[in-house]
Design an enzyme around this catalytic site. Structure first.
Site, PDB file in Angstrom:
ATOM      1  N   THR A 145       0.826  -1.209   0.000  1.00 46.60           N
ATOM      2  CA  THR A 145       0.000   0.000   0.000  1.00 46.60           C
ATOM      3  C   THR A 145       0.857   1.255   0.000  1.00 46.60           C
ATOM      4  OG1 THR A 145      -1.584   1.280   1.329  1.00 46.60           O
ATOM      5  CG2 THR A 145      -0.109  -0.188   2.518  1.00 46.60           C
ATOM      6  N   TYR A 185      -2.041  -0.028  10.972  1.00 44.91           N
ATOM      7  CA  TYR A 185      -2.145  -0.547   9.602  1.00 44.91           C
ATOM      8  C   TYR A 185      -0.879  -0.261   8.805  1.00 44.91           C
ATOM      9  CZ  TYR A 185      -3.685  -0.917   4.733  1.00 44.91           C
ATOM     10  OH  TYR A 185      -3.779  -1.233   3.402  1.00 44.91           O
TER      11      TYR A 185
END
Length: 361
Positions: A145, A185
């Protein structure tokens, strides 16, 4: 070498010239990206194993869709990547592993950091160890990501009429930009990202890391916490309220699902060149828009209606004012480029939402 064929610019399937003996493992294969990847691979005549615990919203529906289209042509293992033994059994005789399974929301990681770590970091280590121990060591494509770059608060940001810009980075952020993990995250995905990269160096595995931007398209069951393009379309189409976190001028580059899968295909086709590399993969500057100021008129055009004013709330922790991926490194290595514009991609997604309205009422 594995080759799986996808959509041409006309969005028509081409399943010729395929090595039908190829075998794929797709972790998270019942998710948005995974289901589209599995569908493409099965249409190409390849053998596919899905490893998925079906915990993600929409997974059961995506699995039903795959069964309707392909029957029993794929193997399903309803297990989590946190189960090391299941990962070892799933890899079996795979030629390529696409590791897509993960906890995907920053907000969820803040509420439950341990679960976030176990799925993203430990789950990825389990996949890597399974590959390292296997006799034939399949290639690994890992879905990372752009959040590994953090909030990018140190970069000079200018506020324009409809968007923010990074004037020092007109072509976007490249892979040389330092990582800066924000949120649990960001930490779990960043740790996994680095493990995948290092296993190529230390254990000579053929791994590729894709730091992906905003991927969107059909079969994306967007929710407020993740998948914002699909969520805004779904909410606007069904009359649900929309909340914008910030002023709506934040910028993201959008990558249509078929262009992402074309990128995966290009990496596999050029695995000798791509092994051990990290790539930023997004829509690039030509597909960058602000999340509301510029997205709203495209949304209204796609739905042919006026969208009510949203609610506004403070910016969420770790949110980037601007992220645009500089994809030039991957383009140089493989010849890949995007083929679907933001307007066309959103129109295709809007059509899918309209055809599947019952999933969202």
């Amino acid at each position: 070498m594995l080759r799986f064929r996808g959509l041409a610019a006309s969005h028509q399937r081409n399943v010729q010239n395929v090595d039908s003996s190829s075998s794929l493992l797709v972790t998270g294969g019942a998710g948005f990206i995974g289901a589209n990847l599995v569908d493409r691979a099965l249409q190409s005549g390849q053998r596919v194993t899905i490893l998925d615990d079906l915990s993600r919203q929409g997974a059961e529906e995506n699995l039903r869709w795959l069964r309707e289209r392909h029957g029993e042509a794929f193997r399903l293992m309803v297990r989590s990547v946190t189960d090391a033994e299941a990962c070892e059994r799933a890899i079996d005789d795979s030629d390529v592993v696409f590791h897509l399974a993960g906890q995907v929301a920053v907000t969820s990681s803040i509420l439950n950091p341990r679960q976030d770590f176990e799925v993203n970091a430990l789950g990825t280590l389990n996949v890597l160890e399974a590959i390292r121990k296997s006799s034939h060591r399949p290639a690994l494509i890992y879905s990372s990501t752009n959040k590994v770059y953090g909030a990018l608060e140190q970069l000079a940001t200018e506020e324009m009429q409809s968007r923010y810009i990074l004037s020092d980075f007109p072509d976007g952020i490249n892979e040389d930009h330092p990582a800066d993990f924000h949120s649990p995250y960001g930490c779990s995905k960043g740790a996994a990202d680095q493990y995948v990269h290092d296993y190529a160096r230390i254990f000579d595995l053929r791994t590729v890391v894709f730091r992906q931007s905003c991927v969107y398209g059909p079969r994306q069951m967007g929710v407020e916490d993740q998948g914002w393009v699909a969520w805004f379309l779904i909410a606007a189409a069904t009359g649900k309220p929309i909340t914008i976190y910030g002023n709506g001028k934040q910028v993201r580059d959008l990558l249509y699902i078929e262009d992402l899968l074309n990128g995966y295909e290009a990496a596999v086709r050029n695995i000798d060149q791509c092994a051990g590399e990290i790539y930023n993969l997004g829509g690039g500057a030509s597909n960058a828009i602000s999340v509301w100021s510029e997205f709203r008129p495209i949304l209204e055009q796609a739905l042919d209606r006026v969208i009510p004013e949203p609610a506004f709330a403070p910016v969420r922790a770790g949110d980037q004012a601007v992220f645009v991926a500089d994809t030039s490194k991957f383009q140089r290595h493989t010849g890949w480029s995007t083929t679907t514009t933001v307007h066309d991609g959103i129109a295709l997604l809007a059509e899918w939402v309209a055809e599947n309205r019952q999933l969202f009422d």
